[in-house]
Write an enzyme that holds these catalytic residues in place. Structure first.
Site, short mmCIF file in Angstrom:
data_model
loop_
_atom_site.label_atom_id
_atom_site.label_comp_id
_atom_site.label_asym_id
_atom_site.label_seq_id
_atom_site.Cartn_x
_atom_site.Cartn_y
_atom_site.Cartn_z
N ASP A 30 0.94 -1.60 -0.04
CA ASP A 30 -0.59 -0.10 0.09
C ASP A 30 0.99 1.07 0.26
O ASP A 30 0.64 2.01 -0.25
CB ASP A 30 -0.85 0.55 1.30
N HIS A 31 2.03 1.35 -0.12
CA HIS A 31 2.96 2.39 -0.01
C HIS A 31 2.55 3.37 -1.37
O HIS A 31 3.04 4.49 -0.87
CB HIS A 31 4.03 1.54 0.23
N TYR A 150 0.43 2.61 14.65
CA TYR A 150 1.86 2.87 15.11
C TYR A 150 2.68 4.35 15.89
O TYR A 150 1.05 5.08 16.36
CB TYR A 150 2.81 3.90 13.62
N LYS A 181 -0.19 -5.13 13.48
CA LYS A 181 0.70 -5.15 12.96
C LYS A 181 1.31 -3.38 13.53
O LYS A 181 0.72 -2.50 13.42
CB LYS A 181 0.44 -4.65 11.21
N GLY A 206 6.90 -5.26 8.53
CA GLY A 206 8.51 -5.25 8.47
C GLY A 206 9.59 -3.88 7.58
O GLY A 206 9.73 -4.29 6.84
#
Length: 258
Positions: A30-31, A150, A181, A206
């Site tokens: 999805d970057h 995050y 995640k 990752g």
């Protein structure tokens, strides 16, 4: 959650796993919205074919990317549709905003959806509210939810500090995520405490700085799998990288030093 939604959600969640494998290997792709086109050999269809052929369980994509894939690619992989985004060109790159819905994901044949949340960012309130909204829709339609959590913002010095990571995964679980995640700390004992205290599987991210060896440490310490995209699509041989990570997740074999 009504009985029909529960009936649908559990099999879909189980479907993400390869047979009786103990963990999940998800490859987020999805970057491109955030950082521009993915840099890899060949086109997206070729990359997804390599990911599918070498042991990954699922791939994360934005809705428009599906048009660049041959239909049978997703037959060999589970599809997680990503529902929010931001660009690195924005004044606040930590902000996230909705770009798709759970209903769209179902129409496109997705097995699950994902949402990215940056706690401690300037727009944390909107991001957490969006996660809660998506969780509600996932309950309604029986769709598994992956929360990418995050701790990032102008006042954050170390987003992998154990107490911050522990808080982030707790937010996800409390709001109804099925999987989380996140970037885990390096210390296996700290990873073990975080994963043991979270009621849903925690996948080791990752991202920048992560290596197959560090991700293997996370899995041995209790992570429920790996969600690695950049490590795959920037690798000289993406298929070989997926095989290495799949062995760590599915067979619990140590990763080679890198």
């Amino acid at each position: 959650m009504d009985d029909n939604a529960m009936f649908a959600r559990r099999p879909r969640l189980r479907h993400l796993y390869r047979g009786d494998a103990p963990g999940l290997l998800i490859v987020p792709l999805d970057h491109a919205i955030g950082a521009g086109p993915l840099r890899h050999r060949g086109d997206l269809d070729t990359l997804v074919a390599e990911i599918a052929a070498n042991g990954a369980d699922a791939v994360v994509l934005h809705k428009g990317a599906l048009r660049r894939l041959r239909p049978h690619r997703i037959g060999r992989l589970c599809l997680v549709l990503h529902l929010n985004a931001s660009t690195g060109l924005a004044r606040d790159p930590d902000a996230k905003y909705p770009v798709a819905t759970v209903e769209e994901a179902l129409r496109l044949g997705a097995d699950a959806v994902s949402v990215h949340v940056n706690l401690s960012s300037r727009t944390e309130d909107r991001q957490v509210a969006h996660l809660a909204e998506v969780s509600r829709d996932c309950q309604r339609w029986g769709v598994p939810l992956l929360a990418m959590m995050y701790v990032r913002g102008p006042d954050v010095l170390d987003g992998t500090a154990p107490r911050l990571v522990e808080h982030a995964v707790t937010v996800a679980a409390e709001l109804g995520a099925d999987l989380v995640k996140t970037s885990l700390p390096a210390d296996p004992a700290e990873i073990a405490a975080i994963t043991a205290g979270c009621p849903v599987p925690v996948l080791a991210a990752g991202g920048t700085g992560a290596t197959p060896r560090s991700l293997a440490v996370a899995v041995r310490a209790g992570a429920g799998g790996i969600a690695a995209g950049r490590a795959v699509f920037t690798a000289p041989d993406p298929g070989a990288m997926v095989r290495q990570l799949a062995a760590v997740v599915h067979d619990r074999t140590p990763a080679a030093a890198r």
